[in-house]
Scaffold this active site. Structure first.
Site, PDB file in Angstrom:
ATOM      1  N   ASP A 323      -1.690   4.722  -0.095  1.00 23.16           N
ATOM      2  CA  ASP A 323      -2.247   3.598  -0.582  1.00 23.16           C
ATOM      3  C   ASP A 323      -0.695   2.962  -1.072  1.00 23.16           C
ATOM      4  O   ASP A 323       0.110   3.592  -1.148  1.00 23.16           O
ATOM      5  CB  ASP A 323      -3.107   3.964  -1.831  1.00 23.16           C
ATOM      6  CG  ASP A 323      -3.372   2.782  -2.643  1.00 23.16           C
ATOM      7  OD1 ASP A 323      -3.647   1.952  -2.429  1.00 23.16           O
ATOM      8  OD2 ASP A 323      -3.122   3.192  -3.784  1.00 23.16           O
ATOM      9  N   ASP A 516      -3.907   7.231  -5.647  1.00 25.75           N
ATOM     10  CA  ASP A 516      -3.682   7.640  -6.947  1.00 25.75           C
ATOM     11  C   ASP A 516      -4.938   7.111  -7.971  1.00 25.75           C
ATOM     12  O   ASP A 516      -5.106   7.422  -8.908  1.00 25.75           O
ATOM     13  CB  ASP A 516      -2.511   7.262  -7.791  1.00 25.75           C
ATOM     14  CG  ASP A 516      -2.366   5.822  -7.690  1.00 25.75           C
ATOM     15  OD1 ASP A 516      -2.869   4.813  -6.943  1.00 25.75           O
ATOM     16  OD2 ASP A 516      -2.008   5.276  -8.864  1.00 25.75           O
ATOM     17  N   ASP A 520      -9.682   5.245  -4.334  1.00 24.70           N
ATOM     18  CA  ASP A 520      -9.087   6.222  -3.075  1.00 24.70           C
ATOM     19  C   ASP A 520      -9.725   7.360  -2.978  1.00 24.70           C
ATOM     20  O   ASP A 520      -9.528   8.119  -2.200  1.00 24.70           O
ATOM     21  CB  ASP A 520      -7.366   6.483  -3.504  1.00 24.70           C
ATOM     22  CG  ASP A 520      -6.563   5.323  -3.561  1.00 24.70           C
ATOM     23  OD1 ASP A 520      -6.888   4.699  -2.718  1.00 24.70           O
ATOM     24  OD2 ASP A 520      -5.557   5.149  -4.383  1.00 24.70           O
TER      25      ASP A 520
END
Length: 632
Positions: A323, A516, A520
């Site tokens: 990410d 995080d 996600d």
């Protein structure tokens, strides 16, 4: 304020020696049988000796066979079959003392496993043992001990020197120095000033400090860590995929060599003599211990791994997906430039003017602008008639001027002509107009973590040859960050389900996903190894991940892969060490020079040797691929 909960009354625990005896009943019975059989043998009653030892060994073999059959019904080939056949063979050929030694070896192996497991889990159990149960809550100015579950948000607490901060809190005292090494692996104490946020789980190093609780115990950082650690410590770290690669061929080779020895010599005793040195311990105990040790070692570095199998998968990762926001970047845009249009103002003047208006906005970029002005020592001007148009901008009267701050379209919609072209490198701009004329803009960008490029190079050195960024941001922003980080491929404007599909379709596996946030969580759960970054990451992400890195340091990702690789290597070496030594002893036993009782004792020595070797995974080992990695 609720009354102080009564502490449970202490119950007298049995002595440690008694607890150990009760924990290993087969080993206890084996000792009793050996004592009784020894007395019978010394009295010259050989027949009774044989019946006592043989009967006990057969009962143990039958007990083991039940578990073995259950495993076969689940299509799992149990390596215990060698031990069962060896016990039966020694009884049939009259080598019943060797059969008793094998029983002792199996029962003693469980004791060795417990000992090695406790040593391997030392870091995990230390975290659990340190979990605070009570907090000193100030009630009418007097500290009272309450169970941490009774602490409420807003309560004032006292934390004494050497104590663990029980809940997330804000510091009320002028200053404090804490030790966060148990959570992050960093040994350098951290200093805080009044008003600082202090996470639970750190240790107060100075005098008594006053804090105010900002979270309930169940929602505090350390309690989440405790739950993660408890799950990891309770994991048996089954070596199913790795051990099963060796168990069937090793069993076949052992039975084959024993059969050949019997056929060549014509003596069935030779069959038993060969089998007693075919030790299954490296597969049953030593290799899993290496993985448990690796899990504990990771915890010492501020990395929570939720099981030994995860370490094995980490050692084989070939694709890493990331990410962007909060993972490769800090996740908070910062002012990187100030562009002035027209004459009469300096960049600092323009930044002060924009910040003076933005202080009345709740937008995330407004906070970054106000913070940038404060860091440069620019005092904000008083503003009146402030009005915010949500999602567009803010207007206010400052120092006698009508000032508008916001998006480019908002400023142009007020009739101001903006000369500067919009940014194309993924950064963001906040524009300003003064008395209807464009005055310039500030540029904000989310900074890439300084050790990102080095981390990706180190991962590539470990065999992670493919890197992908999966982000919901616009393509221009994603491409700019990817270029700075050295990411090989970028997929922008992804919804959570798009990320899941991208990971599922990735051909180079296993795939490690690093993120995080709450968004996600689905892709972390869908990947081969999910890694949640940051001590303050979302709970959903931490629960979905296989690995949780407790500090915002991307280089710990390399450490996690390194520990996985080294633990897997030691586990494999322990297996091969046991197999090679066992085959060598079997070849010697085929010649008839190795009595069954001696072979059984040698087998126990091999077990101890391989377990001690597996415990090497506890120790930190330098890795050149970590050299030069900066930490945040």
């Amino acid at each position: 304020m609720p009354a102080r909960p009564s502490r449970p009354p202490r119950t007298s625990a049995p002595p440690r020696a008694i607890r150990l005896l009760l924990r290993y009943p087969i080993l206890d019975l084996a000792a009793v049988v050996a004592l009784v059989a020894g007395v019978l043998a010394l009295s010259g009653n050989g027949g009774a000796t044989r019946w006592v030892v043989s009967g006990f060994a057969v009962i143990v073999a039958a007990y083991l066979s039940i578990g073995m059959v259950r495993g076969l019904l689940r299509r799992h080939w149990g390596i215990d079959i060698l031990a069962v056949i060896a016990i039966v063979a020694t009884i049939v050929v009259g080598e019943y003392w060797a059969g008793l030694v094998i029983v002792v070896m199996l029962a003693g192996g469980r004791a060795l496993e417990d000992y090695a497991g406790r040593r391997a889990r030392a870091e995990l159990t230390a975290l659990l043992a340190r979990a605070p149960q009570f907090a000193h809550v100030l009630v009418d100015g007097t500290p009272r001990d309450l169970a941490i579950e009774e602490v409420r948000i807003g309560d004032s607490l006292v934390v004494r020197p050497g104590e663990v901060v029980p809940v997330d809190c804000v510091l009320l005292s002028a200053e404090a120095t804490v030790d966060a090494s148990q959570l992050t692996g960093e040994s350098v104490p951290v200093e805080h000033a009044a008003g600082a946020q202090i996470p639970s789980g750190v240790v107060n190093l100075d005098g008594a400090i006053s804090v105010r609780a900002t979270q309930l115990a169940a929602d505090s950082q350390y309690q989440r860590v405790v739950e993660l650690v408890r799950a990891a410590s309770e994991s048996r770290a089954p070596l199913v995929r790795l051990a099963d690669r060796y168990s069937v061929p090793f069993t076949a080779i052992s039975l084959g060599l024993a059969g050949i020895a019997w056929w060549i010599s014509g003596d069935p005793v030779r069959f038993a003599e060969v089998l007693v040195v075919a030790t299954p311990c490296p597969l049953l105990i030593a290799a899993p211990i290496a993985f448990v040790a690796g899990v504990s070692r990771a915890a010492r570095s501020g990395i929570i791994v939720k099981g030994g199998v995860t370490l094995e998968v980490l050692s084989r990762v070939r694709t890493a997906a990331f990410d962007k926001t909060g993972t490769l970047t800090f996740g908070s845009p910062e002012v990187v430039d100030t562009v002035v249009e027209g004459a009469g103002r300096s960049p600092d003047d323009l930044l002060r003017l924009i910040a003076s208006v933005e202080q009345y906005s709740g937008h995330v970029l407004a906070g970054s602008i106000v913070r940038a002005a404060a860091e440069r020592g620019l005092g904000l001007l008083a503003a009146t008639e402030a009005a915010e148009l949500t999602g567009r901008g803010v207007t206010a009267r400052v120092d006698g001027h009508e000032v508008a701050v916001g998006k480019r379209a908002f400023i142009e919609g007020l009739g101001a002509h903006v000369d500067s072209p919009p940014p194309t490198d993924g950064s963001m701009a906040v524009y300003a107009a003064v008395d209807g004329r464009s005055a310039g803009h500030v540029v904000l960008a989310d900074r890439v973590r300084p050790n990102t490029a080095e981390t990706l190079r180190a991962l590539a050195a470990q065999g992670v040859g493919r890197t992908i960024m999966l982000t919901g941001d616009l393509a221009a922003t994603a491409s700019a960050i990817a270029a700075q980080a050295g990411i090989g491929e970028t997929r922008a404007e992804c919804l959570p389900e798009d990320k899941v599909r991208a990971v599922a379709s990735e051909p180079m596996r296993p795939v490690m996903m690093v993120g995080d946030g709450v968004n996600d969580a689905p892709v972390l759960a869908a990947s081969d190894v999910g890694v949640a970054m940051g001590s303050r990451g979302a709970t959903a992400a931490s629960e979905s991940a296989d690995v949780v890195i407790m500090v915002d340091d991307l280089s710990r990702l390399v450490r996690a892969v390194t520990i996985g690789s080294q633990s897997t290597a030691i586990a494999t070496q322990a297996i091969w060490m046991g197999i090679v030594i066992s085959i060598a002893l079997m070849l010697v036993a085929m010649t008839g020079v190795l009595p069954a009782i001696v072979g059984a004792l040698l087998q126990e020595g091999v077990d101890v040797l391989t377990i001690l070797y597996a415990l090497r995974a506890v120790a930190d080992r330098p890795d050149r691929r970590l050299a030069g990695l900066s930490t945040l």
